[in-house]
Design a protein around this motif. Structure first.
Motif, short mmCIF file in Angstrom:
data_model
loop_
_atom_site.label_atom_id
_atom_site.label_comp_id
_atom_site.label_asym_id
_atom_site.label_seq_id
_atom_site.Cartn_x
_atom_site.Cartn_y
_atom_site.Cartn_z
N LEU A 1 -50.21 -41.60 58.63
CA LEU A 1 -51.59 -41.15 58.80
C LEU A 1 -52.49 -42.35 58.99
O LEU A 1 -52.41 -43.32 58.24
N VAL A 2 -53.34 -42.30 60.02
CA VAL A 2 -54.35 -43.35 60.21
C VAL A 2 -55.72 -42.76 59.91
O VAL A 2 -55.99 -41.59 60.19
N ASP B 1 -58.96 -37.24 51.42
CA ASP B 1 -58.31 -35.95 51.65
C ASP B 1 -56.92 -35.93 51.02
O ASP B 1 -56.52 -34.94 50.40
N VAL B 2 -56.19 -37.02 51.19
CA VAL B 2 -54.83 -37.10 50.63
C VAL B 2 -54.86 -36.96 49.11
O VAL B 2 -54.02 -36.26 48.53
N ASP B 3 -55.82 -37.59 48.46
CA ASP B 3 -55.94 -37.48 47.01
C ASP B 3 -56.15 -36.02 46.58
O ASP B 3 -55.62 -35.58 45.55
N GLN B 4 -56.92 -35.28 47.36
CA GLN B 4 -57.16 -33.87 47.05
C GLN B 4 -55.86 -33.07 47.18
O GLN B 4 -55.57 -32.20 46.35
N LEU C 1 -48.98 -31.79 53.66
CA LEU C 1 -49.93 -32.59 54.44
C LEU C 1 -49.94 -34.06 54.03
O LEU C 1 -50.57 -34.88 54.69
N ILE C 2 -49.23 -34.39 52.95
CA ILE C 2 -49.23 -35.76 52.45
C ILE C 2 -48.29 -36.61 53.30
O ILE C 2 -47.10 -36.33 53.40
N PRO C 3 -48.80 -37.67 53.92
CA PRO C 3 -47.96 -38.51 54.79
C PRO C 3 -47.09 -39.47 53.99
O PRO C 3 -47.32 -39.69 52.79
N ASP C 4 -46.12 -40.05 54.66
CA ASP C 4 -45.27 -41.05 54.02
C ASP C 4 -46.04 -42.36 53.81
O ASP C 4 -46.00 -42.96 52.74
N VAL C 5 -46.72 -42.79 54.89
CA VAL C 5 -47.45 -44.06 54.83
C VAL C 5 -48.83 -43.90 55.46
O VAL C 5 -49.11 -42.91 56.15
N TYR C 6 -49.68 -44.91 55.24
CA TYR C 6 -51.08 -44.83 55.68
C TYR C 6 -51.55 -46.19 56.18
O TYR C 6 -51.12 -47.24 55.69
N LEU C 7 -52.45 -46.16 57.17
CA LEU C 7 -53.17 -47.34 57.63
C LEU C 7 -54.61 -46.93 57.98
O LEU C 7 -54.84 -45.82 58.48
#
Length: 316
Positions: free
Chosen positions: A266-267, A276-279, A291-297
């Motif tokens: 997720l970017v 959003d991810v925390d929610q 909806l939670i991605p593996d990694v983020y940038l």
């Protein structure tokens, strides 16, 4: 690796970045909000994608944007500096036309959408209604008695992004869909566009209006429906476990990755971000967990310096 942890890649060591990069061979990336926003290149995105391709990764652009044909998206991508080919572009307009063609569809299509859909339908020889405004004339009673005309031989209603969406269009679409044999097809269900300082309705806003009025659920062609990537999988062009899905919208891009068994990134340069991810992490709804991605940038361009720095720790 990092499955649904939303690990910030910026926090990884060069060795960990190298190991992550070696875990995938193919990249499927969303366009709007990841590579560009409203036609403007997001800093570093083209350099990053081109470098991943130079490393030997297979690159595919996968967009829910139905306003352009694959050829038009190719021209846009090249103008913005991306090293891509038409075969590397997956678009909902093209996929919608292919879906109907594969069903041997031989009736007319009522289109709520843009020229991209019309051109792709033309390319496969499927007749359709015109693209453009259908303006409400007079009062409701005047419109119904004097101006409402339904076409014959409509076998499908296709709904995509339409800047001329109107009451007459919704009325006609729902009327055609009162026939249970008429197909109801949505190019995608994106609720809004990633635009700074404003909200621009996406195709999903129009699809849901018609869905409510017609009291029917559509067949969704685009992300997160895994069907949009099934050809790549069936032809062994990609292996799901070694494919990275990059997106800015979790309920389409990241969910597609979840549905297909891809790795996900997720970017934060478009619709969704870490808030959003925390929610979703704190939610009790199991659907939110998908909806939670593996990694983020923060943005895709942040990846290139990490790649270059990791290269000092052995070959790929």
């Amino acid at each position: 690796m990092y499955k649904q942890t939303c690990t910030n890649i910026l926090s990884l060591s060069p060795v960990e970045v190298k190991k992550w990069l070696n875990s995938f061979d193919s990249v499927i990336t969303d366009c709007d909000g990841v590579l560009w926003v409203y036609g403007n290149l997001i800093s570093g995105s083209s350099d990053t994608i081109n470098y991943l391709k130079k490393m030997g990764k297979s690159i595919y652009f996968c967009t829910n944007n139905s306003t352009k044909t694959r050829k038009e998206l190719l021209v846009k991508g090249i103008e913005l500096g991306f090293n891509i080919t038409e075969d590397g572009i997956i678009s909902t307009a093209h996929a919608t036309a292919a879906y109907l063609k594969n069903r041997n569809f031989n009736k007319r299509v009522y289109v709520i959408g843009s020229e991209g859909i019309g051109k792709e339908l033309d390319a496969v020889g499927i007749e359709h209604s015109g693209i453009g405004p259908d303006v409400m004339q007079g009062t409701l009673s005047t419109f119904m008695s004097q101006h409402l005309t339904l076409e014959s031989n409509i076998g499908a209603v296709v709904v995509g992004f339409d800047e001329h969406f109107s009451f007459p269009k919704m009325t006609k679409a729902a009327s055609y869909l009162s026939d249970p044999n008429c197909l109801f097809i949505a190019t995608n269900t994106d609720e809004r566009f990633p635009m700074p300082e404003m909200v621009v309705p996406g195709s999903g806003s129009f699809v849901n209006a018609i869905r409510t009025c017609a009291e029917r659920k559509p067949t969704v062609i685009g992300k997160p429906n895994p069907a949009i990537c099934q050809t790549l999988i069936k032809q062994n062009k990609i292996k799901p476990a070694r494919t990275l899905m990059i997106g800015d919208r979790a309920n389409t891009d990241i969910l597609l990755g979840y549905n297909c068994g891809f790795q996900t990134l997720l970017v934060g340069s478009g619709i969704h971000n870490m808030t959003d991810v925390d929610q979703w992490k704190n939610s009790k709804d199991p659907e939110d967990k998908k909806l939670i991605p593996d990694v983020y940038l923060p943005k895709l361009g942040d990846l290139l310096p990490l790649i270059l720095n990791s290269m000092t720790h052995g070959s790929y």
